[in-house]
Design a protein around this motif. Structure first.
Motif, PDB file in Angstrom:
ATOM      1  N   GLU A 135      12.076 -32.239  64.477  1.00 26.87           N
ATOM      2  CA  GLU A 135      11.790 -32.664  63.104  1.00 26.87           C
ATOM      3  C   GLU A 135      11.760 -34.186  62.986  1.00 26.87           C
ATOM      4  O   GLU A 135      10.948 -34.745  62.250  1.00 26.87           O
ATOM      5  CB  GLU A 135      12.841 -32.088  62.145  1.00 26.87           C
ATOM      6  CG  GLU A 135      12.910 -30.573  62.126  1.00 26.87           C
ATOM      7  CD  GLU A 135      13.790 -29.957  63.227  1.00 26.87           C
ATOM      8  OE1 GLU A 135      13.950 -28.734  63.198  1.00 26.87           O
ATOM      9  OE2 GLU A 135      14.305 -30.688  64.106  1.00 26.87           O
ATOM     10  N   ASP A 136      12.647 -34.851  63.741  1.00 28.68           N
ATOM     11  CA  ASP A 136      12.660 -36.313  63.736  1.00 28.68           C
ATOM     12  C   ASP A 136      11.365 -36.870  64.315  1.00 28.68           C
ATOM     13  O   ASP A 136      10.786 -37.812  63.766  1.00 28.68           O
ATOM     14  CB  ASP A 136      13.848 -36.849  64.535  1.00 28.68           C
ATOM     15  CG  ASP A 136      15.185 -36.545  63.894  1.00 28.68           C
ATOM     16  OD1 ASP A 136      15.233 -36.389  62.660  1.00 28.68           O
ATOM     17  OD2 ASP A 136      16.186 -36.455  64.629  1.00 28.68           O
ATOM     18  N   CYS A 137      10.924 -36.295  65.436  1.00 28.56           N
ATOM     19  CA  CYS A 137       9.686 -36.772  66.062  1.00 28.56           C
ATOM     20  C   CYS A 137       8.524 -36.744  65.081  1.00 28.56           C
ATOM     21  O   CYS A 137       7.788 -37.727  64.950  1.00 28.56           O
ATOM     22  CB  CYS A 137       9.342 -35.927  67.288  1.00 28.56           C
ATOM     23  SG  CYS A 137      10.453 -36.141  68.692  1.00 28.56           S
ATOM     24  N   ILE A 138       8.368 -35.631  64.384  1.00 29.79           N
ATOM     25  CA  ILE A 138       7.239 -35.468  63.470  1.00 29.79           C
ATOM     26  C   ILE A 138       7.309 -36.482  62.326  1.00 29.79           C
ATOM     27  O   ILE A 138       6.308 -37.109  61.980  1.00 29.79           O
ATOM     28  CB  ILE A 138       7.198 -34.020  62.927  1.00 29.79           C
ATOM     29  CG1 ILE A 138       6.960 -33.034  64.071  1.00 29.79           C
ATOM     30  CG2 ILE A 138       6.158 -33.863  61.827  1.00 29.79           C
ATOM     31  CD1 ILE A 138       5.803 -33.365  64.987  1.00 29.79           C
ATOM     32  N   ASN A 139       8.485 -36.650  61.751  1.00 31.49           N
ATOM     33  CA  ASN A 139       8.627 -37.598  60.641  1.00 31.49           C
ATOM     34  C   ASN A 139       8.485 -39.042  61.101  1.00 31.49           C
ATOM     35  O   ASN A 139       7.896 -39.865  60.393  1.00 31.49           O
ATOM     36  CB  ASN A 139       9.959 -37.367  59.925  1.00 31.49           C
ATOM     37  CG  ASN A 139       9.879 -36.208  58.970  1.00 31.49           C
ATOM     38  OD1 ASN A 139       9.333 -36.343  57.885  1.00 31.49           O
ATOM     39  ND2 ASN A 139      10.381 -35.049  59.372  1.00 31.49           N
ATOM     40  N   ILE A 140       8.990 -39.368  62.281  1.00 32.25           N
ATOM     41  CA  ILE A 140       8.843 -40.724  62.823  1.00 32.25           C
ATOM     42  C   ILE A 140       7.367 -41.038  63.058  1.00 32.25           C
ATOM     43  O   ILE A 140       6.878 -42.110  62.682  1.00 32.25           O
ATOM     44  CB  ILE A 140       9.660 -40.885  64.126  1.00 32.25           C
ATOM     45  CG1 ILE A 140      11.154 -40.882  63.815  1.00 32.25           C
ATOM     46  CG2 ILE A 140       9.254 -42.148  64.875  1.00 32.25           C
ATOM     47  CD1 ILE A 140      12.042 -40.708  65.045  1.00 32.25           C
TER      48      ILE A 140
END
Length: 152
Positions: free
Chosen positions: A91-96
């Motif tokens: 989820e962090d990867c996508i938002n970053i």
């Protein structure tokens, strides 16, 4: 194509070993008066689990409606490659990724989907989107998020 200000095209490819948003480069959209979609399908994305250090594999899909700037594809490839040794949850990867592309281009609308391969018997498909507030694109972002379905 005009390559002024683009440093990655035509030169020796340098791969960063950790998250490197500075790899992203943009160029001017020659069709600013048109609304149109640009889609990137990146089937070889890898990152590391921040807890176990084990690799995660995904297809990253980036869809956006450009305004003045567009992301240059080789710089995007190098940027996405920089996650290879970076520890971050799916989820962090996508938002970053989405936030870095917003900062780079200020598109009218953008959405980023991660189709991660199963680990521990579970697949995770995070989705994030953004549309310019106060415009039809902001309304579009809200509507698409509320009606989002799992990619197949």
């Amino acid at each position: 194509m005009e390559i002024k200000g683009l440093s990655h095209l035509g030169g020796k490819t340098e791969y960063k070993q950790d998250y490197a948003p500075e790899m992203l480069e943009a160029f001017e959209n020659k069709h600013q008066g048109n609304d149109y979609w640009v889609t990137f399908d990146c089937p070889e994305f890898t990152s590391l689990c921040p807890i176990t250090g084990q690799p995660d594999f995904a297809t990253i899909r980036i869809d956006y409606i450009p305004d003045v700037k567009m992301v240059e594809s080789k710089s995007l490839k190098l940027y996405l490659f920089s996650f290879r040794n970076h520890g971050a949850f799916h989820e962090d990867c996508i938002n970053i990724i989405m936030k870095d592309l917003i900062n780079l281009m200020n598109p009218k609308y953008i959405e980023v989907t991660g189709i991660f391969t199963p680990r521990g018997g579970i697949s995770i498909y995070p989705y994030a989107n953004w549309g310019r507030e106060g415009t039809k694109y902001g309304k579009m972002a809200e509507e698409r998020l509320l009606n989002h379905s799992i990619p197949l």
